[in-house]
Design a protein around this motif. Structure first.
Motif, PDB file in Angstrom:
ATOM      1  N   VAL A 113      -1.204  10.664   1.885  1.00  0.00           N
ATOM      2  CA  VAL A 113      -0.396   9.752   1.076  1.00  0.00           C
ATOM      3  C   VAL A 113       0.890  10.439   0.634  1.00  0.00           C
ATOM      4  N   ASP A 114       1.978   9.707   0.733  1.00  0.00           N
ATOM      5  CA  ASP A 114       3.271  10.202   0.267  1.00  0.00           C
ATOM      6  C   ASP A 114       3.153  10.559  -1.212  1.00  0.00           C
ATOM      7  N   PRO A 115       3.609  11.743  -1.623  1.00  0.00           N
ATOM      8  CA  PRO A 115       3.514  12.137  -3.038  1.00  0.00           C
ATOM      9  C   PRO A 115       4.140  11.128  -3.999  1.00  0.00           C
ATOM     10  N   ARG A 116       5.128  10.377  -3.535  1.00  0.00           N
ATOM     11  CA  ARG A 116       5.774   9.382  -4.400  1.00  0.00           C
ATOM     12  C   ARG A 116       4.861   8.197  -4.682  1.00  0.00           C
ATOM     13  N   ASP A 117       3.783   8.072  -3.909  1.00  0.00           N
ATOM     14  CA  ASP A 117       2.923   6.894  -4.022  1.00  0.00           C
ATOM     15  C   ASP A 117       1.512   7.230  -4.500  1.00  0.00           C
ATOM     16  N   TYR A 118       1.370   8.332  -5.224  1.00  0.00           N
ATOM     17  CA  TYR A 118       0.051   8.742  -5.688  1.00  0.00           C
ATOM     18  C   TYR A 118      -0.561   7.759  -6.689  1.00  0.00           C
ATOM     19  N   ASP A 119       0.249   6.848  -7.231  1.00  0.00           N
ATOM     20  CA  ASP A 119      -0.294   5.870  -8.172  1.00  0.00           C
ATOM     21  C   ASP A 119      -1.039   4.746  -7.468  1.00  0.00           C
ATOM     22  N   GLY A 120      -1.045   4.774  -6.132  1.00  0.00           N
ATOM     23  CA  GLY A 120      -1.824   3.787  -5.396  1.00  0.00           C
ATOM     24  C   GLY A 120      -1.040   2.628  -4.821  1.00  0.00           C
ATOM     25  N   TYR A 121       0.290   2.708  -4.861  1.00  0.00           N
ATOM     26  CA  TYR A 121       1.120   1.652  -4.279  1.00  0.00           C
ATOM     27  C   TYR A 121       2.442   2.241  -3.808  1.00  0.00           C
ATOM     28  N   ASN A 122       3.154   1.475  -2.993  1.00  0.00           N
ATOM     29  CA  ASN A 122       4.458   1.881  -2.499  1.00  0.00           C
ATOM     30  C   ASN A 122       5.449   1.798  -3.663  1.00  0.00           C
ATOM     31  N   SER A 123       5.876   2.952  -4.138  1.00  0.00           N
ATOM     32  CA  SER A 123       6.716   2.997  -5.335  1.00  0.00           C
ATOM     33  C   SER A 123       8.116   2.459  -5.095  1.00  0.00           C
ATOM     34  N   ALA A 124       8.486   2.220  -3.822  1.00  0.00           N
ATOM     35  CA  ALA A 124       9.803   1.673  -3.522  1.00  0.00           C
ATOM     36  C   ALA A 124       9.786   0.147  -3.474  1.00  0.00           C
ATOM     37  N   THR A 125       8.667  -0.440  -3.039  1.00  0.00           N
ATOM     38  CA  THR A 125       8.629  -1.894  -2.849  1.00  0.00           C
ATOM     39  C   THR A 125       7.817  -2.649  -3.894  1.00  0.00           C
ATOM     40  N   PHE A 126       6.807  -1.999  -4.477  1.00  0.00           N
ATOM     41  CA  PHE A 126       5.951  -2.722  -5.421  1.00  0.00           C
ATOM     42  C   PHE A 126       6.650  -3.066  -6.732  1.00  0.00           C
ATOM     43  N   PRO A 142       0.830  -1.217   0.000  1.00  0.00           N
ATOM     44  CA  PRO A 142       0.000   0.000   0.000  1.00  0.00           C
ATOM     45  C   PRO A 142       0.862   1.263   0.000  1.00  0.00           C
ATOM     46  N   PRO A 143       0.311   2.377  -0.461  1.00  0.00           N
ATOM     47  CA  PRO A 143       1.063   3.635  -0.469  1.00  0.00           C
ATOM     48  C   PRO A 143       1.442   4.060   0.945  1.00  0.00           C
ATOM     49  N   ARG A 144       2.594   4.669   1.053  1.00  0.00           N
ATOM     50  CA  ARG A 144       3.044   5.181   2.348  1.00  0.00           C
ATOM     51  C   ARG A 144       2.254   6.431   2.708  1.00  0.00           C
ATOM     52  N   LYS A 145       2.078   6.620   4.028  1.00  0.00           N
ATOM     53  CA  LYS A 145       1.345   7.791   4.503  1.00  0.00           C
ATOM     54  C   LYS A 145       2.136   8.506   5.581  1.00  0.00           C
ATOM     55  N   ASP A 146       1.950   9.811   5.642  1.00  0.00           N
ATOM     56  CA  ASP A 146       2.588  10.606   6.679  1.00  0.00           C
ATOM     57  C   ASP A 146       1.960  10.221   8.019  1.00  0.00           C
ATOM     58  N   PRO A 147       2.751   9.798   9.004  1.00  0.00           N
ATOM     59  CA  PRO A 147       2.189   9.365  10.286  1.00  0.00           C
ATOM     60  C   PRO A 147       1.482  10.479  11.051  1.00  0.00           C
ATOM     61  N   THR A 148       1.800  11.712  10.724  1.00  0.00           N
ATOM     62  CA  THR A 148       1.185  12.832  11.433  1.00  0.00           C
ATOM     63  C   THR A 148      -0.121  13.274  10.789  1.00  0.00           C
TER      64      THR A 148
END
Length: 205
Positions: free
Chosen positions: A142-155, A132-138
């Motif tokens: 959604v992290d701007p890098r993951d706006y495509d709907g998934y974690n862009s680093a791991t998927f 899943p996309p990363r989210k700011d804990p505060t």
């Protein structure tokens, strides 16, 4: 005169059940072969030689252009004793072309073919949900890098590994391959995996 629409056209019929069952049983997923040149030294030498050949080709083209222009204007300046420049032969073979061809054959010998295969929609979405996309804990945004709907680093690496069917991707083999891939090579594999899983096919229906 009023034209009445023809309402007697034959109805659209679906595929018969038994034929449909046979087609499902024999269905296969899309596949795409990917060749990767894994010898970085050969790739580097190939680029250098190719660049030198391109530079010489550009000089020959410029010389032919100059010769053609001089011919149109009547040749060189006779007052200065200059001659019309001679154009190099159009079919002149570059002195390093044979070497470039040899490099291509050497790279091809060290370039394995990796088969990437699409997966079912269920399998693909299960893999997507596992990253899943990363989210700011505060803020929870959604992290701007993951706006495509998934974690862009791991998927992307997970998709590549899951899509490779030949050779068999064991944990050890994937770790070795992943450690040797540069961004360009990885993108080549990822684009192939994305194509067989998500992108439309160029078929006539």
């Amino acid at each position: 005169m009023t034209t009445v629409a023809d309402t007697t056209a034959a109805p659209i019929e679906g595929t018969p059940d038994d034929e449909f069952d046979t087609l499902i049983e024999n269905a296969t997923m899309r596949r795409k072969p990917v060749r990767l040149s894994l010898d970085g030294e050969l790739r580097g030498e190939y680029e250098l030689v190719k660049d030198r050949i391109a530079q010489r080709a550009a000089k020959r083209d410029a010389a032919r252009t100059a010769a053609a222009a001089a011919a149109l204007t009547g040749g060189g300046d006779t007052r200065l004793g200059t001659k019309t420049p001679e154009a190099p032969p159009a079919d002149e073979r570059d002195p390093e072309q044979d070497h470039l061809d040899e490099l291509v054959e050497k790279m091809r010998a060290k370039a394995p073919t990796i088969i990437v295969q699409g997966m079912s929609s269920t399998e693909y979405n299960r893999l997507l949900q596992a990253h899943p996309p990363r989210k700011d804990p505060t803020t929870g945004r959604v992290d701007p890098r993951d706006y495509d709907g998934y974690n862009s680093a791991t998927f992307p690496p997970a998709l590549v590994r899951a899509s490779i069917v030949k050779p068999t991707m064991t944990d050890a083999r994937w770790a070795k391959l992943d450690a040797k891939l540069d961004d360009t090579q990885f993108d080549k594999l990822y684009n192939a995996a994305a194509q067989v899983n998500r992108r439309d096919e160029d078929i006539p229906f």
